[in-house]
Write a protein that holds these residues in place. Structure first.
Motif: not given
Length: 436
Positions: A112-115, A153-154, A337-339
């Motif tokens: 949840s941070l990088v993408p 990203s928050i 997608v990231g999560g």
């Protein structure tokens, strides 16, 4: 004369708080009619209340109704309420059955941070390629790019917490994973935000202060944990539980305010204290913590109103539709997608992973704090802030309907875990809570 001034100001603040609570009630009622989580109604009405009042009343009348000293007092009250509300929710993450493993939370936090950081870089690249000077501004390029990436990203911990509470998902597997990961993401995001501001100023002092504040807050939280484990604290709690609860609330506020003064958001300070409060069979702290959280929740709507006055009352120029659409689509793609991938890599089943992805796309309040910091530092322009505010409200408003769609889909086509009735009890609890 000073006593009269204090009494007058107190009455003024209480009158404004009463109006805010009435407004929050109206927002919750409207949200229920629209089948949205109640907190969405509180946020929307709170954010729009200040700008609407300023437009209808004019600057002179608005300043008379809400002078600077009263607004400063409301700002302090709203931050305290937010901290007290969050400490109870953070405490729930490490109590009771179903405690989530650190590996799962770490994977979800990373996903949840990088993408989303990458999606922020893509948005910044789009702004440069399209030569959108109004959105770009004249801030140093590195500071601008990093601030955009951080803004994408928050995840809003307070708003997510309210959604989980309203939908009965606070104890669900997906809810606990998402909230724990969101707290981690926001801590890292705030550090990166301070780094962006430091790059804009040409100094790393702000970033170093935030890092020091995080270390000091962690040390204070550990001290509170040690104090609550002593026999003296247990005896005091058994004799005067309300007094101990008040002392604990004051300690929470002290840590949160101290961390904010040192350069770290008060949200992280309150979360650290919530994590530090022990789960002790001989001195159950849960009732005291729940009482603290309830008192904070009552006044959280004041934070939305104060934020709307501070962030949305500026004279922002019009942002392009391309900028607004790109901001929204990239934000949803990065978090969604990231999560999902983070939850799957962390060992969660697909049903939980989908819920985590939806929850991590909740931005709301914390996003507004970051945007205010970036705008005040001169890194973000008015059009850029406007596009990000629209994105934050839209993604947060989508959280409830998307969770409802997932519940409806799984009721129509039950998965193996639901059919068995025992393999995934947290999921069943979440589905039950969402129909309330």
């Amino acid at each position: 004369m000073e006593v009269i001034d204090i009494l007058t100001r107190t009455a003024h603040v209480l009158a404004v708080l009463a109006a805010i609570l009435l407004l929050a009630w109206a927002g919750r009622a409207a949200a229920r009619l629209l089948r949205q989580p109640e907190v969405i109604g509180e946020i929307t009405t709170g954010l729009l209340a200040g700008p609407a009042a300023l437009y209808l009343m004019g600057p002179a009348s608005f300043d008379a109704v809400l002078p600077a000293p009263v607004l400063d007092t409301l700002r302090l009250i709203s931050k305290a309420a937010l901290a007290l509300f969050l400490v109870g929710l953070a405490h729930k993450l490490q109590t009771g059955p179903g405690k989530q493993p650190r590996r799962t939370t770490a994977w979800v936090a990373a996903g949840s941070l990088v993408p989303p950081l990458v999606s922020g870089l893509l948005l910044a690249a789009l702004i440069v390629v399209t030569d959108d000077a109004a959105a770009r501004g004249d801030a140093p390029f590195a500071a601008f790019v990093l601030m955009i990436a951080v803004s994408m990203s928050i995840t809003a911990v307070p708003v997510m917490a309210r959604i989980l509470t309203d939908r009965g998902m606070s104890e669900s597997s997906a809810g606990r994973v998402a909230l724990g990961a969101a707290i981690t993401v926001d801590a890292v995001g705030w550090l990166l935000c301070m780094l962006a501001i430091s790059l804009g100023e040409g100094s790393l002092a702000g970033f170093l202060r935030s890092t020091l504040a995080l270390a000091v807050g962690a040390a204070c939280a550990l001290a509170i944990r040690f104090a609550l484990r002593t026999p003296l604290a247990r005896r005091a709690y058994g004799r005067t539980p309300r007094t101990v609860a008040v002392v604990l609330a004051v300690a929470t506020l002290a840590v949160a305010i101290a961390m904010e003064k040192m350069g770290m958001t008060a949200i992280v300070g309150a979360a650290l204290v919530g994590f530090a409060i022990p789960r002790d069979e001989h001195a159950p702290w849960a009732p005291a913590v729940d009482g603290i959280a309830r008192s904070g929740r009552l006044l959280v709507p004041a934070f939305f109103v104060v934020t709307g006055i501070t962030v949305l009352n500026g004279s922002f120029s019009q942002a392009s539709w391309l900028l607004i659409a790109a901001t929204f689509l990239l934000a949803c793609a990065g978090k969604g997608v990231g999560g999902y991938l983070g939850a799957r890599l962390g060992g969660r089943p697909p049903a939980d992973a989908r819920r985590v992805a939806v929850l991590m796309n909740t931005r709301g309040l914390t996003e507004l704090i970051v945007l205010q910091a970036g705008f005040s530092a001169g890194i973000l322009t008015g059009p850029m802030v406007l596009a990000l505010v629209v994105m934050a409200l839209a993604t947060t408003a989508l959280t409830g309907p998307l969770l409802g769609l997932l519940d409806h889909r799984e009721r129509r086509v039950p998965g193996p875990a639901v059919q068995a009735g025992s393999a995934e009890p947290e999921l069943a609890l979440a589905m039950e809570g969402s129909t309330r």
